[in-house]
Design a protein around this motif. Structure first.
Motif, PDB file in Angstrom:
ATOM      1  N   PHE A 144       0.813  -1.212   0.000  1.00 45.32           N
ATOM      2  CA  PHE A 144       0.000   0.000   0.000  1.00 45.32           C
ATOM      3  C   PHE A 144       0.848   1.265   0.000  1.00 45.32           C
ATOM      4  CE2 PHE A 144      -3.775  -2.293   2.238  1.00 45.32           C
ATOM      5  CZ  PHE A 144      -4.074  -2.928   1.045  1.00 45.32           C
ATOM      6  N   TYR A 145       2.109   1.163   0.386  1.00 49.03           N
ATOM      7  CA  TYR A 145       2.979   2.346   0.427  1.00 49.03           C
ATOM      8  C   TYR A 145       3.257   2.884  -0.978  1.00 49.03           C
ATOM      9  CZ  TYR A 145       7.264   5.100   0.827  1.00 49.03           C
ATOM     10  OH  TYR A 145       8.200   6.099   0.726  1.00 49.03           O
ATOM     11  N   SER A 146       3.664   2.024  -1.874  1.00 49.20           N
ATOM     12  CA  SER A 146       4.064   2.457  -3.212  1.00 49.20           C
ATOM     13  C   SER A 146       3.183   1.903  -4.328  1.00 49.20           C
ATOM     14  CB  SER A 146       5.511   2.032  -3.483  1.00 49.20           C
ATOM     15  OG  SER A 146       5.622   0.615  -3.450  1.00 49.20           O
ATOM     16  N   GLY A 147       2.320   0.940  -3.990  1.00 50.98           N
ATOM     17  CA  GLY A 147       1.528   0.279  -5.014  1.00 50.98           C
ATOM     18  C   GLY A 147       2.270  -0.838  -5.712  1.00 50.98           C
ATOM     19  N   GLU A 148       3.483  -1.131  -5.274  1.00 48.95           N
ATOM     20  CA  GLU A 148       4.305  -2.149  -5.928  1.00 48.95           C
ATOM     21  C   GLU A 148       3.725  -3.546  -5.746  1.00 48.95           C
ATOM     22  OE1 GLU A 148       8.838  -4.023  -5.539  1.00 48.95           O
ATOM     23  OE2 GLU A 148       8.246  -2.283  -4.355  1.00 48.95           O
ATOM     24  N   ILE A 149       3.762  -4.336  -6.805  1.00 51.48           N
ATOM     25  CA  ILE A 149       3.414  -5.754  -6.703  1.00 51.48           C
ATOM     26  C   ILE A 149       4.669  -6.471  -6.227  1.00 51.48           C
ATOM     27  CG2 ILE A 149       2.665  -7.813  -7.953  1.00 51.48           C
ATOM     28  CD1 ILE A 149       1.243  -5.957  -9.923  1.00 51.48           C
ATOM     29  N   VAL A 150       4.697  -6.846  -4.966  1.00 50.32           N
ATOM     30  CA  VAL A 150       5.918  -7.387  -4.366  1.00 50.32           C
ATOM     31  C   VAL A 150       6.058  -8.880  -4.609  1.00 50.32           C
ATOM     32  CG1 VAL A 150       6.048  -5.581  -2.604  1.00 50.32           C
ATOM     33  CG2 VAL A 150       4.756  -7.657  -2.142  1.00 50.32           C
ATOM     34  N   SER A 151       4.960  -9.551  -4.945  1.00 52.31           N
ATOM     35  CA  SER A 151       5.029 -10.984  -5.198  1.00 52.31           C
ATOM     36  C   SER A 151       3.762 -11.432  -5.917  1.00 52.31           C
ATOM     37  CB  SER A 151       5.187 -11.754  -3.884  1.00 52.31           C
ATOM     38  OG  SER A 151       5.210 -13.154  -4.130  1.00 52.31           O
ATOM     39  N   TYR A 152       3.889 -12.485  -6.718  1.00 55.12           N
ATOM     40  CA  TYR A 152       2.709 -13.040  -7.388  1.00 55.12           C
ATOM     41  C   TYR A 152       2.987 -14.475  -7.794  1.00 55.12           C
ATOM     42  CZ  TYR A 152       5.072 -12.426 -11.908  1.00 55.12           C
ATOM     43  OH  TYR A 152       5.963 -12.494 -12.958  1.00 55.12           O
ATOM     44  N   SER A 153       1.923 -15.216  -8.020  1.00 58.20           N
ATOM     45  CA  SER A 153       2.028 -16.589  -8.526  1.00 58.20           C
ATOM     46  C   SER A 153       0.863 -16.833  -9.477  1.00 58.20           C
ATOM     47  CB  SER A 153       2.022 -17.616  -7.386  1.00 58.20           C
ATOM     48  OG  SER A 153       0.842 -17.499  -6.602  1.00 58.20           O
ATOM     49  N   ILE A 154       1.062 -17.761 -10.425  1.00 59.36           N
ATOM     50  CA  ILE A 154       0.063 -18.069 -11.441  1.00 59.36           C
ATOM     51  C   ILE A 154      -0.169 -19.569 -11.447  1.00 59.36           C
ATOM     52  CG2 ILE A 154      -0.499 -17.932 -13.897  1.00 59.36           C
ATOM     53  CD1 ILE A 154       1.434 -15.582 -14.109  1.00 59.36           C
ATOM     54  N   SER A 155      -1.442 -19.964 -11.512  1.00 55.79           N
ATOM     55  CA  SER A 155      -1.760 -21.395 -11.459  1.00 55.79           C
ATOM     56  C   SER A 155      -3.067 -21.674 -12.184  1.00 55.79           C
ATOM     57  CB  SER A 155      -1.862 -21.852  -9.997  1.00 55.79           C
ATOM     58  OG  SER A 155      -2.290 -23.201  -9.913  1.00 55.79           O
ATOM     59  N   LEU A 156      -3.261 -22.935 -12.539  1.00 58.58           N
ATOM     60  CA  LEU A 156      -4.522 -23.361 -13.141  1.00 58.58           C
ATOM     61  C   LEU A 156      -5.586 -23.640 -12.087  1.00 58.58           C
ATOM     62  CD1 LEU A 156      -3.153 -25.797 -15.890  1.00 58.58           C
ATOM     63  CD2 LEU A 156      -4.318 -23.612 -16.289  1.00 58.58           C
ATOM     64  N   HIS A 157      -5.162 -23.737 -10.835  1.00 53.69           N
ATOM     65  CA  HIS A 157      -6.104 -24.081  -9.764  1.00 53.69           C
ATOM     66  C   HIS A 157      -5.900 -23.148  -8.562  1.00 53.69           C
ATOM     67  CE1 HIS A 157      -6.945 -27.726 -12.054  1.00 53.69           C
ATOM     68  NE2 HIS A 157      -5.640 -27.955 -12.102  1.00 53.69           N
ATOM     69  N   PRO A 158      -6.979 -22.606  -8.001  1.00 55.91           N
ATOM     70  CA  PRO A 158      -6.872 -21.640  -6.894  1.00 55.91           C
ATOM     71  C   PRO A 158      -6.718 -22.324  -5.533  1.00 55.91           C
ATOM     72  CG  PRO A 158      -9.165 -21.882  -7.493  1.00 55.91           C
ATOM     73  CD  PRO A 158      -8.387 -22.770  -8.444  1.00 55.91           C
ATOM     74  N   THR A 159      -5.681 -23.074  -5.361  1.00 54.31           N
ATOM     75  CA  THR A 159      -5.480 -23.816  -4.128  1.00 54.31           C
ATOM     76  C   THR A 159      -4.739 -22.967  -3.099  1.00 54.31           C
ATOM     77  OG1 THR A 159      -3.374 -24.694  -4.927  1.00 54.31           O
ATOM     78  CG2 THR A 159      -5.363 -25.972  -5.420  1.00 54.31           C
ATOM     79  N   THR A 160      -4.713 -23.449  -1.872  1.00 55.69           N
ATOM     80  CA  THR A 160      -3.960 -22.764  -0.826  1.00 55.69           C
ATOM     81  C   THR A 160      -2.471 -22.800  -1.125  1.00 55.69           C
ATOM     82  OG1 THR A 160      -5.640 -23.349   0.834  1.00 55.69           O
ATOM     83  CG2 THR A 160      -3.464 -22.723   1.642  1.00 55.69           C
TER      84      THR A 160
END
Length: 281
Positions: A144-160
């Motif tokens: 929220f400070y800078s709006g930066e996307i600090v991490s992400y992941s991509i998958s075919l299934h929305p698992t934990t």
């Protein structure tokens, strides 16, 4: 007409004024046609003013006001309509009876330091014929400070497990700060899982959750996801999964390294964070 108004009008060079309007229109078109500007169609008049003034300074011309850019865009039908487009939102609400956490953010999104308040969410994007068999899920964490996307992941299934893949880099970032880190999310099933909550607890990260059916409680993250979709799936059709993955990764890199934000004093998200680091080194 009074004589003072008449002579004042004679002194003003209105022809040059309209010629400058043509120059502004050309600059807007050049910016929107620049292949490096991935989400140029979503730029409003304020960031466009910054880019236009950069061009004018390079041409040794005087800078212009954002109100003038707004007027020119209105008169020539150049206002962005990208944000009026809607898309299906992924809903991971787990229902009643699950363990929920207090809303510690309470829409107080502003912070004066990085990694103190972060938001996270899961969304879906589709390729091909846009069926449920042709969709990817994206889990991202934004600062929220800078709006930066600090991490992400991509998958075919929305698992934990898929959400945890994007959480682990955030845990490493939180270790290096001398203050409490709060991660805010909705009441999705991944965020209510015992494993997710246990990892946050062991990492001394405070968990915060939106109220049921209140996306405004996580509006910075929701807004960021919408910007990502405008820069990708809402304005482009991707034939394959691989094309969509590449487009998402390219947009995130562009957003972090190239996209200026007014709330960052017209710096990029990463540039704004690095400015904080250099001042407090």
């Amino acid at each position: 007409m009074s004589s003072s108004s008449y002579f004042d009008a004679r002194k003003r060079n209105y022809g040059a004024h309209y010629n400058e309007d043509e120059s502004i229109i050309k600059d807007i078109e050049d910016i929107r046609n620049d292949p490096k500007m991935i989400d140029a169609l979503s730029l409003g008049y304020r960031p466009l003013t910054q880019y236009i003034n950069q061009k004018r300074v390079n041409r040794n011309e005087s800078v212009i006001n954002h109100k003038r850019v707004l007027r020119v865009m209105k008169q020539n039908g150049l206002l962005s309509s990208a944000y009026s487009r809607k898309t299906n939102k992924y809903n991971s609400f787990a229902g009643e009876g699950h363990k929920r956490h207090k809303n510690h953010i309470r829409q107080r999104f502003i912070t004066d330091r990085p990694y103190q308040k972060l938001g996270t969410d899961v969304t879906e994007v589709r390729w091909g014929k846009q069926t449920t068999d042709e969709r990817l899920f994206i889990s991202l964490f934004c600062d929220f400070y800078s709006g930066e996307i600090v991490s992400y992941s991509i998958s075919l299934h929305p698992t934990t497990k898929f959400v945890l893949e994007s959480l682990y880099p955030v845990m490493e970032l939180a270790k290096g700060v001398p203050y409490l880190t709060t991660i805010h999310s909705d009441q999705g099933i991944q965020y209510q899982s015992n494993k997710y909550q246990m990892i946050l607890c062991r990492s001394n990260i405070r968990q915060s959750m939106s109220r049921k059916g209140t996306p405004y409680d996580n509006s910075p993250t929701e807004s960021l996801i919408h910007k990502m979709k405008i820069g990708t799936v809402l304005n482009h059709n991707y034939a394959t999964q691989a094309e969509l993955v590449v487009a998402i990764k390219e947009w995130i890199y562009y957003y972090n390294h190239e996209r200026i934000r007014q709330s960052n004093n017209w710096e990029t998200p990463i540039g704004f964070r690095e400015s904080y680091t250099s001042k407090n080194a």
